[in-house]
Design an enzyme around this catalytic site. Sequence first.
Site, PDB file in Angstrom:
ATOM      1  N   LYS A  44       0.802  -1.043  -0.032  1.00  0.00           N
ATOM      2  CA  LYS A  44       0.006  -0.096   0.105  1.00  0.00           C
ATOM      3  C   LYS A  44       0.924   1.404  -0.099  1.00  0.00           C
ATOM      4  CE  LYS A  44      -3.055  -2.438   2.988  1.00  0.00           C
ATOM      5  NZ  LYS A  44      -2.272  -3.524   3.311  1.00  0.00           N
ATOM      6  N   ASP A  49       5.636   1.757   4.387  1.00  0.00           N
ATOM      7  CA  ASP A  49       5.660   0.648   3.788  1.00  0.00           C
ATOM      8  C   ASP A  49       6.590   0.872   2.682  1.00  0.00           C
ATOM      9  OD1 ASP A  49       3.523  -0.563   5.284  1.00  0.00           O
ATOM     10  OD2 ASP A  49       2.051   0.356   4.280  1.00  0.00           O
ATOM     11  N   HIS A 156      -5.405   4.028   8.731  1.00  0.00           N
ATOM     12  CA  HIS A 156      -4.701   4.198   9.989  1.00  0.00           C
ATOM     13  C   HIS A 156      -5.337   5.047  11.125  1.00  0.00           C
ATOM     14  CE1 HIS A 156      -1.835   2.895   6.817  1.00  0.00           C
ATOM     15  NE2 HIS A 156      -1.863   1.828   7.529  1.00  0.00           N
ATOM     16  N   ASP A 335     -40.001  -6.490  24.402  1.00  0.00           N
ATOM     17  CA  ASP A 335     -39.204  -5.212  23.711  1.00  0.00           C
ATOM     18  C   ASP A 335     -40.118  -4.140  23.975  1.00  0.00           C
ATOM     19  OD1 ASP A 335     -41.151  -5.958  21.972  1.00  0.00           O
ATOM     20  OD2 ASP A 335     -39.863  -6.270  20.025  1.00  0.00           O
ATOM     21  N   GLY A 336     -41.106  -4.320  24.616  1.00  0.00           N
ATOM     22  CA  GLY A 336     -42.073  -3.193  25.110  1.00  0.00           C
ATOM     23  C   GLY A 336     -42.631  -2.593  23.906  1.00  0.00           C
ATOM     24  N   CYS A 338     -45.902  -4.126  22.634  1.00  0.00           N
ATOM     25  CA  CYS A 338     -47.320  -5.003  22.644  1.00  0.00           C
ATOM     26  C   CYS A 338     -48.185  -3.726  22.164  1.00  0.00           C
ATOM     27  CB  CYS A 338     -47.526  -5.846  23.619  1.00  0.00           C
ATOM     28  SG  CYS A 338     -49.210  -6.743  23.547  1.00  0.00           S
ATOM     29  N   SER A 381     -47.592 -10.613  16.491  1.00  0.00           N
ATOM     30  CA  SER A 381     -49.069 -10.544  16.884  1.00  0.00           C
ATOM     31  C   SER A 381     -49.848 -10.417  15.566  1.00  0.00           C
ATOM     32  CB  SER A 381     -49.086  -9.131  17.522  1.00  0.00           C
ATOM     33  OG  SER A 381     -48.594  -9.289  18.849  1.00  0.00           O
ATOM     34  N   MET A 429     -51.312 -14.887  24.858  1.00  0.00           N
ATOM     35  CA  MET A 429     -52.770 -14.587  24.592  1.00  0.00           C
ATOM     36  C   MET A 429     -53.888 -15.554  24.572  1.00  0.00           C
ATOM     37  SD  MET A 429     -52.032 -13.728  20.687  1.00  0.00           S
ATOM     38  CE  MET A 429     -53.396 -12.436  20.419  1.00  0.00           C
ATOM     39  N   ASP A 491     -49.674 -10.999  31.279  1.00  0.00           N
ATOM     40  CA  ASP A 491     -49.279 -11.331  29.867  1.00  0.00           C
ATOM     41  C   ASP A 491     -49.933  -9.966  29.085  1.00  0.00           C
ATOM     42  OD1 ASP A 491     -47.748 -12.705  27.593  1.00  0.00           O
ATOM     43  OD2 ASP A 491     -49.786 -12.614  26.627  1.00  0.00           O
TER      44      ASP A 491
END
Length: 510
Positions: A44, A49, A156, A335-336, A338, A381, A429, A491
Amino acid sequence: YVGRGMLSGAVAGAVFASPPPGSILAAIMTLWQSGSSGVLLLVKNYTGDRLNFGLAAEQARAQGVHVDMVIVADDCAFAKPSKAGRRGLCGTVFIHKLAGALAEEGCPLDGIVAQLTKATKSIGTLGVSLSPCSVPGCQPSFQLPPGDMELGLGIHGEPGIKRSKLAPADEVVKMMINHMTDPSSQSHLSLKSGDTVVLCVNNLGALSCLEMAVITRAAINDLTSRGVLVSRVMSGSFMTSLEMAGASLTLMKVEEDILRLFDAKTTAPAWPNLSSVSMGERKLYVEPAERPAACEMKSDQGQFTLVVRPVLESVCKALLQRQEELNALDRAAGDGDCGSTHALAANAIQEWMQTSTIPGNPCLLLTCLARVVEEKMGGSSGALYSLFLTAAALKLRESCDGAGWAKAMHAGTEAMKRYGGAAPGDRTMLDALCPAVEELMKLSTAPPGGYRAVLQAAMEKAEVGAESTRDLTAKAGRASYVASEHLTQPDPGAVAVAAIFRAVFEALND
């Protein structure tokens, strides 16, 4: 990238530093002494290098080794590069592949050098990042405020050439390709309609697979819109910069003879299994088949429609009012969302009632509602409610009396159990739905005047069932992965079902 068909060896230095000449020379001599007819160094374009690899090459020549070096400089960031020239970036990986394929074909060293030197002139790379990176034990290489992005970075940890505000992926990719192909830049890659390219979308370290897929799609779409044929696509981590949250785009203009080298087999583990089908030959977007227009069928708007509208309005209102309550219940086990998913369904049904004719036929009604929740509610759902409604609708083709509705509710529940894998007692449910449907089965024998009592009993059974989930151990759904001691509330799916039954009952009772 070490393997048959690519590199024979790789020499590493410290983090972001060139390897020492002694290590490079050791690698050269190992290959030479193993019987190689020559050794090619792929480097490179960075000063360290060039110096260290160059010194090792000269030392090897002094010992009679047939050695040569190709320097890759594919950076398109600077309009007027300094005397050091363009930096070597992810385009180097392309050169690794071409060199290895040519060597496997038995091409002599000078022939490989000639072809690679030509190929390097057809490669361009540009990077963009949302964050700097940090050498272990050190501070970040530069500071980047939240909401900003850096264009034209090296590998880099050095900052880029321009800083701008965060923008959608499509806009960022378009800006990058515009910059890479700008004829006014001395570093540009000349690209025109009709050209064929290999595209590499390189993860600089910390992007997710999802983000990489978004960038890759944006790059393919942008290049296609310019009339450029994308013949091969690489997307992944090929040349990283520690934990930098960014990506680089590399384009290489190719002809068939170069594509043949790209497609040649290699055992190098980091080289992807590329499809040999050009993106221009693929159908990326398929229009969905036209669905039967059952919901648009004409049906008489009689007494049934007059009853259904307030029921649906009541259900939608109840779900929207309990959105936050359902979300709060779901946070402990999922996951909150519903409440949010049920609100999506409620809003979609309200919109459907405003823009469509409510069918006067129960079978058509449930079929329409099934499609609405399937398309708009989403998640498990949405699938479960759609399964219930679809299976129930089939039974209402036969009869719409009390016995027909009883069969429909039973069929819907059985479909949910069969495909969802849950059963009563699993804290889902179904713990509210199954007792209620069991009560509704009495519609088969109840006189028309007794329907109200059956429905009230079903509502009460649903509410008792929902409350009972407070003391059940989850055996299905996302909650089954949560420790029982954290599940102290009912639930949320069962609570939503109970709310629906109450809303239906109250609307019919009015």
